[in-house]
Design a protein around this motif. Structure first.
Motif, PDB file in Angstrom:
ATOM      1  N   GLU A 244     -49.180 -96.448  28.666  1.00  0.00           N
ATOM      2  CA  GLU A 244     -50.448 -96.974  29.166  1.00  0.00           C
ATOM      3  C   GLU A 244     -50.829 -96.417  30.539  1.00  0.00           C
ATOM      4  N   PRO A 245     -49.856 -96.220  31.468  1.00  0.00           N
ATOM      5  CA  PRO A 245     -50.221 -95.697  32.797  1.00  0.00           C
ATOM      6  C   PRO A 245     -50.806 -94.284  32.783  1.00  0.00           C
ATOM      7  N   TRP A 246     -50.587 -93.533  31.713  1.00  0.00           N
ATOM      8  CA  TRP A 246     -51.100 -92.175  31.659  1.00  0.00           C
ATOM      9  C   TRP A 246     -52.569 -92.127  31.252  1.00  0.00           C
ATOM     10  N   LYS A 247     -53.108 -93.269  30.857  1.00  0.00           N
ATOM     11  CA  LYS A 247     -54.520 -93.313  30.490  1.00  0.00           C
ATOM     12  C   LYS A 247     -55.380 -93.378  31.746  1.00  0.00           C
ATOM     13  N   LYS A 248     -56.556 -92.850  31.645  1.00  0.00           N
ATOM     14  CA  LYS A 248     -57.465 -92.833  32.778  1.00  0.00           C
ATOM     15  C   LYS A 248     -57.773 -94.262  33.224  1.00  0.00           C
ATOM     16  N   GLY A 249     -57.645 -94.481  34.507  1.00  0.00           N
ATOM     17  CA  GLY A 249     -57.906 -95.811  35.043  1.00  0.00           C
ATOM     18  C   GLY A 249     -56.660 -96.643  35.250  1.00  0.00           C
ATOM     19  N   ASN A 250     -55.507 -96.167  34.731  1.00  0.00           N
ATOM     20  CA  ASN A 250     -54.254 -96.919  34.872  1.00  0.00           C
ATOM     21  C   ASN A 250     -53.195 -96.151  35.667  1.00  0.00           C
ATOM     22  N   ARG A 251     -53.623 -95.129  36.391  1.00  0.00           N
ATOM     23  CA  ARG A 251     -52.653 -94.266  37.082  1.00  0.00           C
ATOM     24  C   ARG A 251     -51.955 -94.936  38.253  1.00  0.00           C
ATOM     25  N   LYS A 252     -52.435 -96.095  38.660  1.00  0.00           N
ATOM     26  CA  LYS A 252     -51.819 -96.795  39.789  1.00  0.00           C
ATOM     27  C   LYS A 252     -50.343 -97.080  39.513  1.00  0.00           C
ATOM     28  N   ILE A 253     -50.013 -97.399  38.265  1.00  0.00           N
ATOM     29  CA  ILE A 253     -48.626 -97.681  37.896  1.00  0.00           C
ATOM     30  C   ILE A 253     -47.754 -96.466  38.155  1.00  0.00           C
ATOM     31  N   LEU A 254     -48.241 -95.280  37.799  1.00  0.00           N
ATOM     32  CA  LEU A 254     -47.473 -94.047  37.999  1.00  0.00           C
ATOM     33  C   LEU A 254     -47.288 -93.753  39.484  1.00  0.00           C
ATOM     34  N   VAL A 255     -48.337 -93.991  40.279  1.00  0.00           N
ATOM     35  CA  VAL A 255     -48.237 -93.767  41.723  1.00  0.00           C
ATOM     36  C   VAL A 255     -47.182 -94.690  42.323  1.00  0.00           C
ATOM     37  N   LEU A 256     -47.200 -95.958  41.910  1.00  0.00           N
ATOM     38  CA  LEU A 256     -46.217 -96.916  42.408  1.00  0.00           C
ATOM     39  C   LEU A 256     -44.803 -96.545  41.964  1.00  0.00           C
ATOM     40  N   ALA A 257     -44.680 -96.089  40.705  1.00  0.00           N
ATOM     41  CA  ALA A 257     -43.367 -95.684  40.201  1.00  0.00           C
ATOM     42  C   ALA A 257     -42.846 -94.474  40.957  1.00  0.00           C
TER      43      ALA A 257
END
Length: 334
Positions: A244-257
């Motif tokens: 889900e984090p790889w979808k547009k609009g959900n990248r915040k999770i990846l940045v935090l990770a």
């Protein structure tokens, strides 16, 4: 590198470790198991990028040459990485189930004590250090964590927000507490065990350089996390949310990770650099004091606003125990 520089560096490590947990507050309803998987996905990328740029200075013999020289030790580190990552993911699940106050107290007690025995008797003690003194300092660091947790509980009571967690803790099963203690004593000690057995130092001249060890450990952590995450999500549900984090609009999770990976495994790399200077037996209990920094962030974010003077006094007492434990640990080696 002097012992003083290494000690200051270890304080920085505890700050990094205590800081990455703060990112969990911002992932909302995204599964914690999936989040920690992305943390361990980014970790080997960060570590091996560091190796790419620093290997000539820090691994003059070459990473692959070191691995070829000690294949058995490489396997030990890889397996320790797998066990450590799975243990960390299990612990994060128990934090949600048991509540932060109880889980941190159980984790600190079991992990510090087990790590102290492992690193002292497997890794060895430096000149000027003694096991009774290290054990006493470790107990002070455990006390620091528990006292700070008490301050957190008092803060919740002061602002009338502690009822829900208190009720939750009352319903906790003893088997969950025992499971969390075993995870910390048997699984999360895999990291200090790998350093005690394989990290090159004055006490153990035949071993890996810090970057080689972390490179292998990060790969093991990723594989362990991958196996556990896929098994867990397949059984419990939520596989559809993994990417889900790889979808547009959900990248915040990846940045935090990614930030978490920098703090988590970046701290691991730094600890492996500083440990040979002051010994793994001293660096490891120092590292377990990372919980104290959670309260630094709590004060900074205003989470203690409205707390009583007595609550602030309890928090200050916990910090003083932390400082005292570190000073006792490092006495006679500076």
């Amino acid at each position: 590198m002097s012992a003083t520089v290494a000690i200051i560096g270890m304080v920085l490590v505890t700050f990094m470790w205590g800081s990455w947990f703060q990112t969990v507050k911002h992932i909302k309803d995204y599964p914690i198991i999936a989040y920690t998987f992305w943390l361990y996905f980014f970790s080997p990328i960060i570590v091996w990028t560091s190796i790419l740029f620093l290997h000539k200075q820090m691994v003059p013999d070459g990473v692959l040459n070191e691995i070829d020289r000690y294949p058995g030790k490489a396997m030990i580190v890889f397996l320790c990485g797998m066990v450590f990552a799975i243990g960390m993911q299990l612990q994060m699940g128990f934090v949600k189930k048991l509540g932060l106050i109880l889980s941190t107290s159980v984790s600190a007690s079991s992990n510090v004590l087990a790590s102290t025995f492992i690193t002292s008797f497997v890794g060895g003690l430096p000149e000027g250090a003694s096991f009774p003194k290290i054990l006493t300092a470790s107990l002070m660091l455990i006390a620091a964590t528990i006292i700070c947790q008490t301050a957190g509980a008092r803060r919740s009571k002061d602002i009338h927000a502690g009822t829900e967690e208190k009720e939750h803790v009352r319903k906790v099963k003893k088997s969950d507490i025992l499971a969390l203690a075993l995870i910390n004593a048997l699984m999360l000690t895999a990291f200090p065990l790998s350093m005690s057995l394989t990290l090159k130092s004055g006490l153990r001249p035949e071993g890996f350089s810090s970057l080689t060890l972390m490179g292998i450990l990060s790969l093991g952590a990723f594989i362990g996390s991958l196996i556990f995450t896929l098994s867990y999500l397949k059984k419990k549900g939520g596989m559809d949310r993994l990417f889900e984090p790889w979808k547009k609009g959900n990248r915040k999770i990846l940045v935090l990770a990614f930030i978490s990976a920098v703090c988590h495994f970046g701290g691991n790399v730094l600890q492996s650099i500083f440990s040979p200077v002051i010994s793994v037996a001293i660096a490891t209990p120092m590292g377990t004091a990372y919980n104290v920094w959670s309260y630094f962030w709590g004060v900074l974010y205003g989470e203690f606003k409205g707390s009583s003077k007595r609550t602030y006094g309890v928090l200050i007492l916990g910090v003083l125990f932390f400082i005292g434990g570190v000073l006792l640990l490092t006495s006679n080696i500076v």
